[in-house]
Motif scaffolding. Structure first.
Motif, PDB file in Angstrom:
ATOM      1  N   VAL A 255       0.867  -1.082   0.044  1.00  0.00           N
ATOM      2  CA  VAL A 255       0.034   0.118   0.030  1.00  0.00           C
ATOM      3  C   VAL A 255       0.942   1.103  -0.056  1.00  0.00           C
ATOM      4  O   VAL A 255       1.915   1.088   0.432  1.00  0.00           O
ATOM      5  CB  VAL A 255      -1.012   0.082   1.300  1.00  0.00           C
ATOM      6  N   VAL A 256       0.412   2.225  -0.692  1.00  0.00           N
ATOM      7  CA  VAL A 256       1.023   3.603  -0.747  1.00  0.00           C
ATOM      8  C   VAL A 256       1.248   4.227   0.582  1.00  0.00           C
ATOM      9  O   VAL A 256       0.481   4.033   1.422  1.00  0.00           O
ATOM     10  CB  VAL A 256       0.120   4.511  -1.588  1.00  0.00           C
ATOM     11  N   ARG A 257       2.359   4.918   1.055  1.00  0.00           N
ATOM     12  CA  ARG A 257       2.337   5.632   1.999  1.00  0.00           C
ATOM     13  C   ARG A 257       1.956   7.018   2.089  1.00  0.00           C
ATOM     14  O   ARG A 257       1.160   7.337   3.189  1.00  0.00           O
ATOM     15  CB  ARG A 257       4.044   5.570   2.695  1.00  0.00           C
ATOM     16  N   THR A 258       2.121   7.612   1.046  1.00  0.00           N
ATOM     17  CA  THR A 258       1.681   9.018   0.934  1.00  0.00           C
ATOM     18  C   THR A 258       0.952   9.167  -0.283  1.00  0.00           C
ATOM     19  O   THR A 258       1.635   8.917  -1.449  1.00  0.00           O
ATOM     20  CB  THR A 258       2.717  10.050   1.034  1.00  0.00           C
ATOM     21  N   PHE A 259      -0.283   9.550  -0.322  1.00  0.00           N
ATOM     22  CA  PHE A 259      -1.126   9.535  -1.743  1.00  0.00           C
ATOM     23  C   PHE A 259      -1.280  11.059  -1.894  1.00  0.00           C
ATOM     24  O   PHE A 259      -1.991  11.861  -0.895  1.00  0.00           O
ATOM     25  CB  PHE A 259      -2.440   8.776  -1.904  1.00  0.00           C
ATOM     26  N   THR A 260      -0.903  11.509  -3.007  1.00  0.00           N
ATOM     27  CA  THR A 260      -1.458  12.919  -3.417  1.00  0.00           C
ATOM     28  C   THR A 260      -2.457  12.856  -4.633  1.00  0.00           C
ATOM     29  O   THR A 260      -1.860  12.410  -5.669  1.00  0.00           O
ATOM     30  CB  THR A 260      -0.274  13.944  -3.840  1.00  0.00           C
ATOM     31  N   ALA A 261      -3.487  13.341  -4.127  1.00  0.00           N
ATOM     32  CA  ALA A 261      -4.581  13.377  -5.442  1.00  0.00           C
ATOM     33  C   ALA A 261      -4.543  14.284  -6.257  1.00  0.00           C
ATOM     34  O   ALA A 261      -3.938  15.096  -6.219  1.00  0.00           O
ATOM     35  CB  ALA A 261      -6.076  13.272  -4.481  1.00  0.00           C
ATOM     36  N   ASP A 262      -5.250  13.896  -7.596  1.00  0.00           N
ATOM     37  CA  ASP A 262      -5.000  14.968  -8.690  1.00  0.00           C
ATOM     38  C   ASP A 262      -6.036  15.908  -8.362  1.00  0.00           C
ATOM     39  O   ASP A 262      -7.237  15.876  -8.269  1.00  0.00           O
ATOM     40  CB  ASP A 262      -5.478  14.164  -9.971  1.00  0.00           C
ATOM     41  N   THR A 263      -5.483  17.128  -8.421  1.00  0.00           N
ATOM     42  CA  THR A 263      -6.392  18.453  -8.157  1.00  0.00           C
ATOM     43  C   THR A 263      -6.245  19.366  -9.286  1.00  0.00           C
ATOM     44  O   THR A 263      -6.756  20.535  -8.951  1.00  0.00           O
ATOM     45  CB  THR A 263      -5.819  19.124  -6.722  1.00  0.00           C
ATOM     46  N   THR A 264      -5.618  18.842 -10.213  1.00  0.00           N
ATOM     47  CA  THR A 264      -5.481  19.666 -11.396  1.00  0.00           C
ATOM     48  C   THR A 264      -6.553  19.639 -12.467  1.00  0.00           C
ATOM     49  O   THR A 264      -6.860  18.585 -12.783  1.00  0.00           O
ATOM     50  CB  THR A 264      -4.087  19.333 -12.228  1.00  0.00           C
ATOM     51  N   LYS A 265      -6.887  20.794 -12.680  1.00  0.00           N
ATOM     52  CA  LYS A 265      -8.267  20.840 -13.404  1.00  0.00           C
ATOM     53  C   LYS A 265      -7.838  20.582 -15.024  1.00  0.00           C
ATOM     54  O   LYS A 265      -6.883  20.768 -15.469  1.00  0.00           O
ATOM     55  CB  LYS A 265      -8.761  22.329 -13.603  1.00  0.00           C
ATOM     56  N   PRO A 266      -8.774  19.856 -15.626  1.00  0.00           N
ATOM     57  CA  PRO A 266      -8.557  19.372 -17.248  1.00  0.00           C
ATOM     58  C   PRO A 266      -8.756  20.741 -17.918  1.00  0.00           C
ATOM     59  O   PRO A 266      -9.468  21.605 -17.697  1.00  0.00           O
ATOM     60  CB  PRO A 266      -9.569  18.428 -17.370  1.00  0.00           C
ATOM     61  N   ASN A 267      -8.147  20.608 -19.167  1.00  0.00           N
ATOM     62  CA  ASN A 267      -8.161  21.805 -20.083  1.00  0.00           C
ATOM     63  C   ASN A 267      -8.600  21.506 -21.433  1.00  0.00           C
ATOM     64  O   ASN A 267      -8.255  20.145 -21.857  1.00  0.00           O
ATOM     65  CB  ASN A 267      -6.841  22.673 -20.275  1.00  0.00           C
ATOM     66  N   LEU A 268      -9.342  21.879 -22.182  1.00  0.00           N
ATOM     67  CA  LEU A 268      -9.543  21.570 -23.570  1.00  0.00           C
ATOM     68  C   LEU A 268      -8.346  21.951 -24.375  1.00  0.00           C
ATOM     69  O   LEU A 268      -7.885  23.355 -24.508  1.00  0.00           O
ATOM     70  CB  LEU A 268     -10.768  22.731 -24.058  1.00  0.00           C
ATOM     71  N   GLN A 269      -7.922  21.015 -24.949  1.00  0.00           N
ATOM     72  CA  GLN A 269      -6.532  21.166 -25.682  1.00  0.00           C
ATOM     73  C   GLN A 269      -6.814  21.792 -27.053  1.00  0.00           C
ATOM     74  O   GLN A 269      -6.100  22.581 -27.393  1.00  0.00           O
ATOM     75  CB  GLN A 269      -5.651  20.097 -25.802  1.00  0.00           C
ATOM     76  N   SER A 270      -7.589  21.004 -27.622  1.00  0.00           N
ATOM     77  CA  SER A 270      -8.106  21.566 -29.097  1.00  0.00           C
ATOM     78  C   SER A 270      -9.509  20.995 -29.453  1.00  0.00           C
ATOM     79  O   SER A 270      -9.725  20.106 -28.863  1.00  0.00           O
ATOM     80  CB  SER A 270      -6.940  21.301 -30.134  1.00  0.00           C
ATOM     81  N   TRP A 271      -9.976  21.488 -30.522  1.00  0.00           N
ATOM     82  CA  TRP A 271     -11.113  20.810 -30.987  1.00  0.00           C
ATOM     83  C   TRP A 271     -11.275  21.181 -32.645  1.00  0.00           C
ATOM     84  O   TRP A 271     -10.584  21.957 -33.461  1.00  0.00           O
ATOM     85  CB  TRP A 271     -12.352  21.596 -30.608  1.00  0.00           C
ATOM     86  N   SER A 272     -11.983  20.251 -33.247  1.00  0.00           N
ATOM     87  CA  SER A 272     -12.075  20.400 -34.662  1.00  0.00           C
ATOM     88  C   SER A 272     -13.607  20.100 -34.965  1.00  0.00           C
ATOM     89  O   SER A 272     -14.413  19.562 -34.132  1.00  0.00           O
ATOM     90  CB  SER A 272     -11.407  19.430 -35.458  1.00  0.00           C
ATOM     91  N   VAL A 273     -14.170  20.642 -36.196  1.00  0.00           N
ATOM     92  CA  VAL A 273     -15.451  20.579 -36.444  1.00  0.00           C
ATOM     93  C   VAL A 273     -15.576  20.014 -38.079  1.00  0.00           C
ATOM     94  O   VAL A 273     -14.875  20.391 -38.792  1.00  0.00           O
ATOM     95  CB  VAL A 273     -16.359  21.850 -36.475  1.00  0.00           C
ATOM     96  N   ASN A 274     -16.574  19.200 -38.398  1.00  0.00           N
ATOM     97  CA  ASN A 274     -16.798  18.763 -39.490  1.00  0.00           C
ATOM     98  C   ASN A 274     -18.351  18.921 -39.739  1.00  0.00           C
ATOM     99  O   ASN A 274     -18.985  18.136 -39.285  1.00  0.00           O
ATOM    100  CB  ASN A 274     -16.443  17.002 -39.826  1.00  0.00           C
ATOM    101  N   THR A 275     -18.478  19.874 -40.689  1.00  0.00           N
ATOM    102  CA  THR A 275     -19.978  20.212 -40.765  1.00  0.00           C
ATOM    103  C   THR A 275     -20.714  19.237 -41.816  1.00  0.00           C
ATOM    104  O   THR A 275     -21.848  19.335 -42.018  1.00  0.00           O
ATOM    105  CB  THR A 275     -20.169  21.634 -41.290  1.00  0.00           C
TER     106      THR A 275
END
Length: 450
Positions: free
Chosen positions: A242-262
């Motif tokens: 078992v882990v001794r010290t666990f640091t949770a993910d507290t970093t917000k996700p970000n939209l990196q890129s997006w594309s559109v196909n009309t």
């Protein structure tokens, strides 16, 4: 007695137990030992050197001419991190300075400037073992502490598995690294930075590494070796640590890129980490025609994502009403220059429950790529009212009403192609409905209706 004692032999260096034995020409007082006056070196001339800083568990022979003590942990580490020092008998020499020790009469031992080679060298034959480990899901760092000095260059992340419990490691609740970067030097502590791809894969496995009760480690003996090339004692997946010290993910996700196909009505959304599709709400997405100061926009009312559990990149099939609303707008998503996306924080969360970093309507993100609509509209059905003379048609997408050429429409009695002249009427005119829509109507001229 006023004669200074002398160190006659550097008797034993036991790397296995961390002990050192010295022999003198007369009885000495063990309580006066000052280990900081003892210097280990790799050659008679010097080479790699290390000055001890302390001693413990000091014992003497019955006649008090031989003294044995245990090196303190810092000195063991200090010696082992020096590759050339005390690797074998030929690289183990000792010199002493004045003040190292006194005899039983209080006379200080003479300094030894001509290095003495060890008489008996006992190598490290004990396999190292893991003492504890820490996991930081923010940085992707795994920090391991061993009971011996390890060779950082031997660290092979692909032999390490993170699992959700101590007893099993199956695909549904564990992940074995494929790569990782060691950011350590020789020492008791070794650190692996999980690769971005592995960290995304680890986050995608829902039961694993979300708390200190779901973070266990197992590994093969190939993971790392100590400075004596002894492989670490493996930890089986059935006995996960078992882990001794666990640091949770507290970093917000970000939209990196997006594309559109009309043409297909599909948006592609790419994030900088794995996101939880179970939290996805398409209604948080707005397509607009400007980065700031929009004049046309469409906030989505729904859509179908290509995956339902977790992903870093996925596609979203737009509902027909949203796609048609975008198509009917003359200055929206017609090309890349008028394709921008705004998202609210409520659009999606990452696997740790952190909400998305919003992209505001005042700073919307431009599409990385835009695929124009090259799909021909398809006629779904039509009705014809002989009382009103109205031909009402329904298409699969918005139709530009100015493009309707009435003279290319033929009403015929059968589905034969071409229809006989006696069985069909090709329109010569008519009035087209006033707006672009999926529903287009033509009101026939009197002559055509007759």
């Amino acid at each position: 007695d006023s004669v200074a004692p002398t160190l006659s032999t550097f008797s034993t260096l036991d790397i296995n137990t961390g002990t050192l034995t010295l022999s003198f020409n007369e009885p000495i007082d063990s309580s006066t030992l000052n280990a900081s006056r003892l210097v280990l070196q790799s050659t008679t001339a010097g080479g790699a050197t290390y000055t001890l800083t302390g001693s413990q568990n000091i014992t003497t022979a019955v006649d008090k001419t031989q003294l044995t003590f245990t090196l303190i942990a810092d000195d063991v580490r200090g010696i082992k991190v020096l590759t050339a020092l005390a690797a074998d008998k030929t690289s183990s020499f000792l010199t002493t300075q004045l003040g190292a020790i006194k005899d039983t009469s209080g006379n200080e031992a003479s300094a030894v400037s001509s290095a003495l080679q060890v008489g008996s060298y006992i190598p490290d034959t004990t396999k190292p073992k893991l003492l504890n480990w820490d996991l930081d899901m923010n940085t992707g760092d795994i920090t391991m502490v061993f009971d011996d000095v390890m060779q950082a260059t031997s660290l092979a992340a692909r032999f390490l598995t993170i699992q959700a419990n101590s007893s099993t490691a199956i695909a549904a609740n564990s992940f074995t690294l494929t790569s990782g970067v060691s950011s350590s030097s020789r020492g008791y502590t070794q650190r692996i930075t999980i690769s971005a791809a592995d960290l995304d894969s680890l986050k995608a496995i829902r039961p694993v590494a979300i708390s200190n009760t779901t973070s266990f480690i197992s590994f093969r003996s190939n993971l790392v070796v100590d400075v004596a090339n002894k492989p670490v004692i493996a930890i089986l997946s059935s006995q996960g640590r078992v882990v001794r010290t666990f640091t949770a993910d507290t970093t917000k996700p970000n939209l990196q890129s997006w594309s559109v196909n009309t043409s297909t009505g599909v948006l592609t959304l790419a994030f900088d980490e794995t996101v939880d599709l179970r939290t996805f709400a398409a209604t948080g997405i707005t397509v607009q025609n400007r980065n700031n100061g929009r004049t046309q926009f469409r906030t989505l009312t729904g859509g179908t994502p290509s995956v339902t559990d977790s992903a870093k990149t996925f596609t979203l099939s737009l509902v027909a009403s949203d796609l048609n609303a975008m198509k009917v707008a003359l200055d929206l998503a017609r090309n890349r220059t008028n394709s921008f996306l705004a998202v609210t924080a409520a659009t999606i969360k990452d696997m740790a429950g952190n909400t998305l970093t919003s992209v505001p309507i005042t700073g919307a993100q431009q599409a990385a790529t835009h695929s124009v609509d090259v799909s021909h509209p398809v006629l779904f059905n039509f009705t014809f009212d002989l009382n009103t003379g109205v031909l009402a048609m329904t298409f699969d997408e918005i139709v530009n009403r100015t493009s309707v050429s009435t003279s290319l429409f033929t009403i015929q009695r059968t589905n034969a192609v071409p229809a006989a002249a006696a069985d069909s009427v090709t329109l010569t005119g008519g009035t087209v409905s006033a707006t672009d829509s999926t529903s287009i109507s033509i009101t026939l001229s009197a002559a055509d209706l007759n």
